[in-house]
Scaffold this motif. Structure first.
Motif, PDB file in Angstrom:
ATOM      1  N   VAL A 189       0.668  -1.144   0.113  1.00  9.10           N
ATOM      2  CA  VAL A 189       0.078   0.186  -0.009  1.00  9.10           C
ATOM      3  C   VAL A 189       0.852   1.405  -0.028  1.00  9.10           C
ATOM      4  O   VAL A 189       0.256   2.383  -0.483  1.00  9.10           O
ATOM      5  CB  VAL A 189      -1.015  -0.173   1.234  1.00  9.10           C
ATOM      6  N   SER A 207      -6.722  12.840   9.776  1.00  7.69           N
ATOM      7  CA  SER A 207      -7.602  12.096   9.325  1.00  7.69           C
ATOM      8  C   SER A 207      -8.840  12.031  10.280  1.00  7.69           C
ATOM      9  O   SER A 207      -8.537  11.867  11.471  1.00  7.69           O
ATOM     10  CB  SER A 207      -7.005  10.608   9.175  1.00  7.69           C
ATOM     11  N   GLY A 214      -9.692   0.185   8.968  1.00 13.91           N
ATOM     12  CA  GLY A 214      -8.424   0.291   8.077  1.00 13.91           C
ATOM     13  C   GLY A 214      -8.071   1.466   7.422  1.00 13.91           C
ATOM     14  O   GLY A 214      -6.860   1.600   7.338  1.00 13.91           O
ATOM     15  N   TYR A 215      -8.922   2.533   7.115  1.00 11.73           N
ATOM     16  CA  TYR A 215      -8.569   3.603   6.333  1.00 11.73           C
ATOM     17  C   TYR A 215      -8.026   4.522   7.129  1.00 11.73           C
ATOM     18  O   TYR A 215      -6.876   5.003   6.904  1.00 11.73           O
ATOM     19  CB  TYR A 215     -10.167   4.380   5.812  1.00 11.73           C
ATOM     20  N   GLY A 218      -4.289   3.456   8.169  1.00 13.08           N
ATOM     21  CA  GLY A 218      -3.035   3.864   7.191  1.00 13.08           C
ATOM     22  C   GLY A 218      -3.048   5.269   6.903  1.00 13.08           C
ATOM     23  O   GLY A 218      -1.823   5.727   7.045  1.00 13.08           O
ATOM     24  N   ASN A 219      -4.114   6.078   7.164  1.00 17.86           N
ATOM     25  CA  ASN A 219      -3.810   7.422   7.164  1.00 17.86           C
ATOM     26  C   ASN A 219      -3.176   8.363   8.484  1.00 17.86           C
ATOM     27  O   ASN A 219      -2.224   9.094   8.160  1.00 17.86           O
ATOM     28  CB  ASN A 219      -5.271   8.248   7.115  1.00 17.86           C
ATOM     29  N   TYR A 223       0.930   5.885   6.490  1.00 20.02           N
ATOM     30  CA  TYR A 223       1.504   6.975   5.632  1.00 20.02           C
ATOM     31  C   TYR A 223       2.289   8.089   6.048  1.00 20.02           C
ATOM     32  O   TYR A 223       3.454   8.171   5.826  1.00 20.02           O
ATOM     33  CB  TYR A 223       0.469   7.262   4.493  1.00 20.02           C
ATOM     34  N   THR A 286     -12.603   8.773   1.089  1.00 25.40           N
ATOM     35  CA  THR A 286     -12.655   7.273   1.068  1.00 25.40           C
ATOM     36  C   THR A 286     -13.420   6.790   1.975  1.00 25.40           C
ATOM     37  O   THR A 286     -13.890   7.500   2.919  1.00 25.40           O
ATOM     38  CB  THR A 286     -11.039   6.499   0.928  1.00 25.40           C
ATOM     39  N   GLY A 311     -11.607   1.416  -1.300  1.00 29.43           N
ATOM     40  CA  GLY A 311     -10.599   0.324  -0.759  1.00 29.43           C
ATOM     41  C   GLY A 311     -11.566  -0.527   0.164  1.00 29.43           C
ATOM     42  O   GLY A 311     -12.862  -0.594   0.049  1.00 29.43           O
ATOM     43  N   THR A 313     -11.284  -3.534   3.479  1.00 31.17           N
ATOM     44  CA  THR A 313     -10.570  -3.972   4.852  1.00 31.17           C
ATOM     45  C   THR A 313      -9.397  -5.241   4.160  1.00 31.17           C
ATOM     46  O   THR A 313      -8.203  -5.323   4.689  1.00 31.17           O
ATOM     47  CB  THR A 313     -11.183  -4.451   5.758  1.00 31.17           C
ATOM     48  N   HIS A 317      -6.027  -1.242   2.358  1.00 28.11           N
ATOM     49  CA  HIS A 317      -6.419   0.410   2.226  1.00 28.11           C
ATOM     50  C   HIS A 317      -6.735   0.502   0.921  1.00 28.11           C
ATOM     51  O   HIS A 317      -7.357  -0.243   0.080  1.00 28.11           O
ATOM     52  CB  HIS A 317      -5.087   1.325   2.529  1.00 28.11           C
ATOM     53  N   THR A 318      -6.691   1.815   0.450  1.00 27.20           N
ATOM     54  CA  THR A 318      -7.142   2.311  -0.901  1.00 27.20           C
ATOM     55  C   THR A 318      -6.535   1.648  -2.257  1.00 27.20           C
ATOM     56  O   THR A 318      -5.268   1.446  -1.949  1.00 27.20           O
ATOM     57  CB  THR A 318      -7.011   3.984  -1.122  1.00 27.20           C
TER      58      THR A 318
END
Length: 522
Positions: A189, A207, A214-215, A218-219, A223, A286, A311, A313, A317-318
């Motif tokens: 990802v 975020s 899950g989104y 990552g945010n 990342y 998203t 995206g 789970t 992610h996306t």
């Protein structure tokens, strides 16, 4: 060259090698924390885990809202070689207990509101008693800080396909399923949609999606930490007023949110309230389908480039995205194109690719595909097949090559980025004495965003207000806020098919869609 090659633990990728004085996180409780601060806190926590005898390799649940402490716990668990499972603190004690049992977690980090803590600890005590009766080891729910001092042991080694992270998502019946991720997925990802974000150490990321989702994981963690950037961690419910205040206070450069919250920010701006977006260089939406008109308004009103993403789970992610106003994606329902490293196909029920323009099951092949569901071999075999995963979404490929989302194949609702099973809501409503029958369906609100409506047949048709009041009370008492329907509708009877099955599609097609009076809103 792959910048993540050779990394055997995500801590090495996310925490080590960044400038000591750079800010990595901020929350309202502890203020700013640098990468040097975080490394010290993680080493201390990892030392406490070792001193307490927490077994490397075990699963560990972190029940917490977004904060620096939650990130510290996750990174320390990875350092020690454990598999973290992050849960939102508004989950009911029984829901937390189910996941602790299902995952066979051996340690729980509990960071919940005082008024909620006693009930959760009672539930965890029952788990402990069950394990004791079965002759199994107990559940550890507390560490002794500083007993062993900072960990002098290097971060544990994870293989590329070793279980690294478990994220729980609702199944079609409302029974949560643990999705098993590995280190390979994290690398994938970061190379995929991570390359579109182009984060640098100068970025400040905000975020509204939580670490337990899950989104949001990552945010707020993967990342920004991989880039040496800074993450703003917001606790409490994410509402337009709170997010507007955070935009003003923290001046983020990248905002991750869900379409309905962007819509809320637009409403504030249209009402003349200040929504400071001047610091933003990028906005990302998203978690639920983003209507094209709303996407254009977000980008135009806030004067910021917008990435519309999709995206699941099961892929961490996306995996499908498009920049609004750029590229070829422009049709209604478009969710864009596969990000680097992802192959998306539309298939029929037999797994065969279908022609462009023909709706079918969305299938994704990428290195971020999960290892499968925890203790769900049949579900795993159904979803993780044909060299990738079927997300449960229906889509078609447009003539321009972009993917267009049609809906959910399993009637799952997608509310504010959370997958919610209608059966879970219906179970609560059916238990109400005033209710004879009920059904929950999704529909579009005036902005085109998905909302949930619970249709109720009153046991006493002459007293609809009493029934509505009882339903609203039960929803507030027995469901987390993000699972509650937007509307409660009292109707005479539920529509059925010729063979007596509930005809949900007829509820969705009611004139004008589901319409609720103000008093019907939860």
């Amino acid at each position: 060259m792959n910048p993540t090659a050779g990394m055997a633990n995500p801590v090495e990728l996310l925490l080590l090698g960044h400038a000591d004085g750079r800010r990595c996180g901020v929350d309202r409780r502890v203020g700013e924390v640098t990468y040097a601060d975080m490394r010290g806190a993680v080493a201390d926590y990892a030392g406490d885990l070792r001193a307490a005898g927490v077994r490397p390799g075990c699963r560990a649940v972190v029940v917490s809202d977004d904060c620096v402490a939650a990130v510290t716990a996750v990174l320390a668990l990875w350092w020690h070689g454990c598999v973290p499972i992050v849960l939102h603190p508004t989950l009911r004690p029984a829901e937390i207990g189910f996941i602790v049992r299902d995952s066979e977690a051996e340690f729980v980090e509990l960071n919940v509101a005082p008024e909620h803590e006693a009930a959760v600890r009672t539930e965890l005590g029952e788990v402990d008693a069950e394990r004791g009766a079965a002759g199994r080891g107990g559940l550890l729910t507390a560490l002794v800080p500083g007993r062993a001092g900072p960990s002098a042991v290097p971060p544990a080694v994870f293989g590329e396909t070793d279980e690294l992270l478990v994220q729980y998502t609702s199944g079609s019946t409302g029974r949560p399923r643990g999705v098993r991720h590995c280190l390979r997925a994290v690398h994938a990802v970061l190379r995929g949609v991570g390359s579109m974000l182009e984060l640098t150490p100068d970025d400040v990321v905000l975020s509204t999606a939580k670490l337990s989702f899950g989104y949001g994981f990552g945010n707020s963690l993967l990342y920004p930490y991989a880039a040496g950037a800074s993450s703003v961690l917001l606790d409490g419910p994410a509402d337009p007023y709170g997010v507007a205040a955070a935009l003003d206070a923290y001046r983020p450069t990248v905002l991750f949110s869900v379409p309905r919250l962007y819509a809320g920010l637009l409403r504030l701006a249209e009402q003349g309230k200040a929504v400071e977006t001047g610091s933003l260089r990028l906005a990302v939406a998203t978690g639920e389908p983003l209507p094209g008109e709303l996407a254009s308004r977000i980008s135009d009103v806030f004067d910021v480039p917008l990435i519309n993403g999709f995206g699941a789970t099961e892929v961490l992610h996306t995996v499908v995205a498009a920049a609004v106003g750029q590229g070829k994606a422009a049709g209604p329902g478009s969710i864009g194109f596969p990000v680097p490293g992802v192959t998306a196909t539309i298939r029929d029920d037999a797994g065969r690719p279908v022609a462009d323009g023909t709706p079918g099951r969305l299938h994704l092949a990428t290195e971020s595909v999960a290892l499968g569901y925890l203790n769900r071999p049949q579900d795993t075999a159904r979803a993780f097949a044909d060299g990738g995963v079927y997300t449960g979404d229906l889509a078609f490929r447009a003539t321009g090559g972009d993917l267009c989302h049609v809906g959910r194949a399993d009637d799952m609702l997608l509310l504010g980025g959370y997958k919610i099973a209608p059966a879970e809501i219906e179970h609560v409503v059916r238990g109400i004495a005033e209710v004879a029958e009920c059904a929950v369906v999704g529909s579009a609100d005036p902005l085109g965003l998905e909302q949930a409506t619970v249709y109720v047949v009153a046991r006493n048709p002459a007293r609809p207000d009493e029934t509505r009041k009882a339903v609203r009370a039960a929803l507030r008492a027995d469901l987390a806020p993000y699972k509650r329907p937007s509307l409660v509708e009292i109707i005479d009877e539920l529509p059925v098919t010729a063979n007596g099955k509930l005809a949900r599609f007829r509820l969705r097609r009611r004139p004008g869609g589901p319409v609720g009076s103000p008093e019907g809103r939860t």
